[in-house]
Design a protein around this motif. Structure first.
Motif, mmCIF file in Angstrom:
data_model
loop_
_atom_site.group_PDB
_atom_site.id
_atom_site.type_symbol
_atom_site.label_atom_id
_atom_site.label_comp_id
_atom_site.label_asym_id
_atom_site.label_seq_id
_atom_site.Cartn_x
_atom_site.Cartn_y
_atom_site.Cartn_z
ATOM 1 N N THR A 110 17.159 13.036 -6.117
ATOM 2 C CA THR A 110 16.051 12.832 -5.178
ATOM 3 C C THR A 110 15.519 11.411 -5.273
ATOM 4 O O THR A 110 15.569 10.675 -4.316
ATOM 5 N N GLY A 111 14.984 11.048 -6.423
ATOM 6 C CA GLY A 111 14.532 9.681 -6.585
ATOM 7 C C GLY A 111 13.273 9.548 -7.407
ATOM 8 O O GLY A 111 12.853 10.466 -8.118
ATOM 9 N N PHE A 112 12.661 8.370 -7.237
ATOM 10 C CA PHE A 112 11.587 7.926 -8.115
ATOM 11 C C PHE A 112 10.461 7.355 -7.270
ATOM 12 O O PHE A 112 10.669 6.401 -6.517
ATOM 13 N N ILE A 113 9.269 7.917 -7.420
ATOM 14 C CA ILE A 113 8.125 7.525 -6.595
ATOM 15 C C ILE A 113 6.938 7.192 -7.496
ATOM 16 O O ILE A 113 6.611 7.948 -8.415
ATOM 17 N N ASN A 114 6.294 6.071 -7.211
ATOM 18 C CA ASN A 114 5.090 5.636 -7.933
ATOM 19 C C ASN A 114 5.320 5.546 -9.444
ATOM 20 O O ASN A 114 4.732 6.287 -10.231
ATOM 21 N N ILE A 115 6.152 4.603 -9.811
ATOM 22 C CA ILE A 115 6.473 4.372 -11.216
ATOM 23 C C ILE A 115 5.913 3.007 -11.616
ATOM 24 O O ILE A 115 6.160 2.012 -10.941
ATOM 25 N N THR A 116 5.166 2.954 -12.712
ATOM 26 C CA THR A 116 4.603 1.708 -13.217
ATOM 27 C C THR A 116 5.119 1.444 -14.627
ATOM 28 O O THR A 116 5.013 2.309 -15.497
ATOM 29 N N ILE A 117 5.654 0.245 -14.802
ATOM 30 C CA ILE A 117 6.104 -0.197 -16.123
ATOM 31 C C ILE A 117 5.313 -1.457 -16.446
ATOM 32 O O ILE A 117 5.357 -2.425 -15.687
ATOM 33 N N SER A 118 4.570 -1.450 -17.559
ATOM 34 C CA SER A 118 3.727 -2.605 -17.859
ATOM 35 C C SER A 118 3.570 -2.814 -19.368
ATOM 36 O O SER A 118 3.688 -1.882 -20.152
ATOM 37 N N ASN A 119 3.319 -4.061 -19.716
ATOM 38 C CA ASN A 119 2.963 -4.447 -21.089
ATOM 39 C C ASN A 119 3.955 -3.962 -22.135
ATOM 40 O O ASN A 119 3.569 -3.483 -23.198
ATOM 41 N N CYS A 120 5.234 -4.089 -21.827
ATOM 42 C CA CYS A 120 6.279 -3.652 -22.761
ATOM 43 C C CYS A 120 7.058 -4.848 -23.290
ATOM 44 O O CYS A 120 7.191 -5.870 -22.609
ATOM 45 N N THR A 121 7.583 -4.697 -24.500
ATOM 46 C CA THR A 121 8.470 -5.688 -25.100
ATOM 47 C C THR A 121 9.849 -5.059 -25.233
ATOM 48 O O THR A 121 9.990 -3.978 -25.807
ATOM 49 N N ILE A 122 10.846 -5.749 -24.691
ATOM 50 C CA ILE A 122 12.227 -5.275 -24.723
ATOM 51 C C ILE A 122 13.056 -6.330 -25.447
ATOM 52 O O ILE A 122 12.975 -7.514 -25.118
ATOM 53 N N TYR A 123 13.851 -5.909 -26.434
ATOM 54 C CA TYR A 123 14.646 -6.878 -27.189
ATOM 55 C C TYR A 123 15.967 -6.238 -27.639
ATOM 56 O O TYR A 123 16.100 -5.013 -27.676
ATOM 57 N N ASN A 124 16.939 -7.095 -27.968
ATOM 58 C CA ASN A 124 18.235 -6.662 -28.495
ATOM 59 C C ASN A 124 18.803 -5.482 -27.711
ATOM 60 O O ASN A 124 19.124 -4.431 -28.260
ATOM 61 N N THR A 125 18.891 -5.680 -26.409
ATOM 62 C CA THR A 125 19.407 -4.651 -25.518
ATOM 63 C C THR A 125 20.703 -5.140 -24.900
ATOM 64 O O THR A 125 20.719 -6.171 -24.223
ATOM 65 N N ARG A 126 21.773 -4.407 -25.129
ATOM 66 C CA ARG A 126 23.107 -4.852 -24.755
ATOM 67 C C ARG A 126 23.299 -5.009 -23.250
ATOM 68 O O ARG A 126 23.829 -5.997 -22.783
ATOM 69 N N PHE A 127 22.903 -4.022 -22.462
ATOM 70 C CA PHE A 127 23.153 -4.095 -21.031
ATOM 71 C C PHE A 127 21.962 -4.686 -20.282
ATOM 72 O O PHE A 127 21.941 -5.852 -19.969
ATOM 73 N N SER A 128 20.953 -3.881 -20.021
ATOM 74 C CA SER A 128 19.880 -4.338 -19.139
ATOM 75 C C SER A 128 18.503 -3.966 -19.666
ATOM 76 O O SER A 128 18.322 -2.916 -20.274
ATOM 77 N N GLY A 129 17.546 -4.843 -19.378
ATOM 78 C CA GLY A 129 16.154 -4.533 -19.701
ATOM 79 C C GLY A 129 15.650 -3.389 -18.847
ATOM 80 O O GLY A 129 15.114 -2.409 -19.347
ATOM 81 N N ILE A 130 15.846 -3.516 -17.528
ATOM 82 C CA ILE A 130 15.430 -2.468 -16.583
ATOM 83 C C ILE A 130 16.564 -2.234 -15.597
ATOM 84 O O ILE A 130 17.039 -3.170 -14.946
ATOM 85 N N THR A 131 17.001 -0.983 -15.483
ATOM 86 C CA THR A 131 18.107 -0.613 -14.602
ATOM 87 C C THR A 131 17.645 0.384 -13.550
ATOM 88 O O THR A 131 16.995 1.374 -13.894
ATOM 89 N N LEU A 132 17.973 0.108 -12.307
ATOM 90 C CA LEU A 132 17.767 1.058 -11.210
ATOM 91 C C LEU A 132 19.153 1.526 -10.788
ATOM 92 O O LEU A 132 19.917 0.768 -10.197
ATOM 93 N N ALA A 133 19.491 2.772 -11.107
ATOM 94 C CA ALA A 133 20.827 3.296 -10.822
ATOM 95 C C ALA A 133 20.737 4.435 -9.822
ATOM 96 O O ALA A 133 20.423 5.568 -10.175
ATOM 97 N N ALA A 134 20.982 4.118 -8.565
ATOM 98 C CA ALA A 134 20.979 5.122 -7.498
ATOM 99 C C ALA A 134 22.422 5.570 -7.278
ATOM 100 O O ALA A 134 23.116 5.061 -6.419
ATOM 101 N N ALA A 135 22.860 6.516 -8.075
ATOM 102 C CA ALA A 135 24.246 6.973 -8.005
ATOM 103 C C ALA A 135 24.393 8.237 -7.172
ATOM 104 O O ALA A 135 25.497 8.621 -6.843
ATOM 105 N N ASP A 136 23.267 8.869 -6.846
ATOM 106 C CA ASP A 136 23.315 10.157 -6.158
ATOM 107 C C ASP A 136 22.426 10.195 -4.913
ATOM 108 O O ASP A 136 21.966 11.261 -4.513
ATOM 109 N N GLY A 137 22.140 9.070 -4.308
ATOM 110 C CA GLY A 137 21.339 9.044 -3.081
ATOM 111 C C GLY A 137 19.845 8.921 -3.298
ATOM 112 O O GLY A 137 19.051 9.335 -2.469
#
Length: 172
Positions: A110-137
């Motif tokens: 279905t999907g993702f509605i009204n999502i807030t990401i804030s004040n985070c620390t991301i480190y030592n991550t191999r692929f991506s900090g933030i990924t949007l993967a719409a694989a199913d519509g």
């Protein structure tokens, strides 16, 4: 087995826990509403925190260091009906991952509605900090990302759109 797995629960608080060496999703909840995940410390071999088709969720002040995706929002068909992942707040978290730090999908019926990401620390991550993967519509609507610090990540943002052909009810 999943250390914490909840299905269709309301008004849940998970707080001040340490989870180490989980061999399945450390914290998974499907179809839940009004959930607060606060102050968790997770070291796991697989996904850390996974709200699936949930509404009104706060994930705050967590430290997540995992072998797969750290915080992964899903909108799967696990409930045998269509339900969005909506009104989710991820804030004040410190995240490290061998895959993606914060991920939407891959399960994205279905999907993702009204999502807030804030004040985070991301480190030592191999692929991506933030990924949007719409694989199913999936629908993505009202996504807000602000005040994120990233270092030593494969890439800060990754967007993937594809059709795996796994959607029920003849959804595109």
């Amino acid at each position: 087995a999943k250390p914490i797995a909840l299905k269709e629960c309301n008004n849940v608080v998970i707080s001040d826990l340490t989870i180490k060496n989980a061999t399945d999703l450390a914290v998974y909840f499907a179809g839940c509403e009004n959930v607060r995940v606060l102050g968790l410390y997770i070291e796991s071999h697989i996904d850390g925190i996974s709200p699936d088709s949930c509404k009104n969720v706060v994930i705050s002040d967590c430290i997540v260091n995992v072998g797969d995706d750290a915080i992964v929002l899903k909108s799967s068909y696990t409930l045998n009906r269509l339900k969005y992942c909506e009104n989710i707040s991820i804030t004040n978290c410190v995240i490290s991952s061998r895959c993606n730090a914060i991920k939407f999908g891959t399960e994205s019926i279905t999907g993702f509605i009204n999502i807030t990401i804030s004040n985070c620390t991301i480190y030592n991550t191999r692929f991506s900090g933030i990924t949007l993967a719409a694989a199913d519509g999936a629908v993505f609507d009202g996504i807000s990302v602000n005040n994120i610090s990233m270092r030593n990540v494969g890439n800060p943002f990754f967007i993937m759109i594809l059709n795996r052909g796994q959607c029920p009810e003849n959804r595109p």
